[in-house]
Design an enzyme around this catalytic site. Sequence first.
Site, PDB file in Angstrom:
ATOM      1  N   ASN A   1       0.968  -1.212  -0.050  1.00 24.59           N
ATOM      2  CA  ASN A   1      -0.062  -0.168  -0.033  1.00 24.59           C
ATOM      3  C   ASN A   1       0.352   1.088  -0.492  1.00 24.59           C
ATOM      4  O   ASN A   1       2.593   1.296   0.452  1.00 24.59           O
ATOM      5  CB  ASN A   1      -0.752  -0.308   1.083  1.00 24.59           C
TER       6      ASN A   1
ATOM      7  N   GLU B   1       0.716   4.951   0.282  1.00 26.16           N
ATOM      8  CA  GLU B   1      -0.048   6.612   1.221  1.00 26.16           C
ATOM      9  C   GLU B   1       0.430   7.750   1.028  1.00 26.16           C
ATOM     10  O   GLU B   1       1.498   7.896   0.007  1.00 26.16           O
ATOM     11  CB  GLU B   1       0.010   6.235   2.772  1.00 26.16           C
TER      12      GLU B   1
ATOM     13  N   CYS C   1      -4.113   0.884  -2.213  1.00 23.86           N
ATOM     14  CA  CYS C   1      -4.247  -0.351  -1.648  1.00 23.86           C
ATOM     15  C   CYS C   1      -2.953  -1.384  -2.015  1.00 23.86           C
ATOM     16  O   CYS C   1      -2.959  -1.094  -3.781  1.00 23.86           O
ATOM     17  CB  CYS C   1      -5.600  -1.253  -1.525  1.00 23.86           C
TER      18      CYS C   1
ATOM     19  N   GLU D   1      -3.207  -4.309  -3.077  1.00 27.73           N
ATOM     20  CA  GLU D   1      -4.016  -5.147  -3.972  1.00 27.73           C
ATOM     21  C   GLU D   1      -3.860  -4.541  -5.261  1.00 27.73           C
ATOM     22  O   GLU D   1      -3.128  -4.560  -5.983  1.00 27.73           O
ATOM     23  CB  GLU D   1      -5.232  -5.351  -3.509  1.00 27.73           C
TER      24      GLU D   1
ATOM     25  N   CYS E   1     -10.301  -4.746   0.256  1.00 27.25           N
ATOM     26  CA  CYS E   1     -11.507  -4.066  -0.001  1.00 27.25           C
ATOM     27  C   CYS E   1     -11.759  -4.425  -0.746  1.00 27.25           C
ATOM     28  O   CYS E   1     -11.652  -5.096  -1.580  1.00 27.25           O
ATOM     29  CB  CYS E   1     -10.958  -2.852   0.088  1.00 27.25           C
TER      30      CYS E   1
ATOM     31  N   CYS F   1     -10.763  -3.494  -4.547  1.00 29.78           N
ATOM     32  CA  CYS F   1      -9.641  -4.337  -5.037  1.00 29.78           C
ATOM     33  C   CYS F   1      -9.988  -4.914  -5.308  1.00 29.78           C
ATOM     34  O   CYS F   1      -9.680  -5.527  -6.232  1.00 29.78           O
ATOM     35  CB  CYS F   1      -8.931  -4.437  -3.701  1.00 29.78           C
TER      36      CYS F   1
END
Length: 157
Positions: free
Chosen positions: A61, A63, A72, A74, A112, A115
């Site tokens: 991930n 940020e 993310c 994924e 999530c 993803c």
Amino acid sequence: MKTKEIVCPMKVWGFDELPATAAGLVAEARQATFRSYSPYSHFRVGAAILLDNGEIVTGANQENVAYPSSLCAERTACYYAHARYPEAKFETIAIAARGTDGEFVDDPIPPCGACRQALLEYETLAGHDVKVFLAGRDCVYELPSVRSLLPLSFSEF
Ligand code: THU
């Protein structure tokens, strides 16, 4: 009125009994958590994707100070995999995470919704099921496909 039930079948492996290929991919996902850039959440997620050309592409991930610009693990991994090897099909994905204490999470972290939708696109492109391994500290969930993680998905219009 009829009712329908959707089940999400999965295998739950102990770490020691995981088959070698899956164990290798989970190890790559775990390693990828150490490349996470997560100064805001301190939640480190790693993903590893095995392609049909034998390559393993990992992502973590990323940020950003403008929080919604973050991505993310994924999606970082699947977008990079398809950008790097556009002809290759996805075979398997493994996902691991470390919590704010720096330790691998007890229970596996499922991807999530966004993803799942992104991964589903690559499963569709592959034309076959893409297995998903979700790694906790002592156990690993095996899902037979991305589709099984995203029932009633939006796929065609
Ligand atoms: N995160 C992922 O990388 N994958 C998921 O499926 C859920 C959440 C990241 C996003 C953010 O950087 C951090 O975990 C905390 O939500």
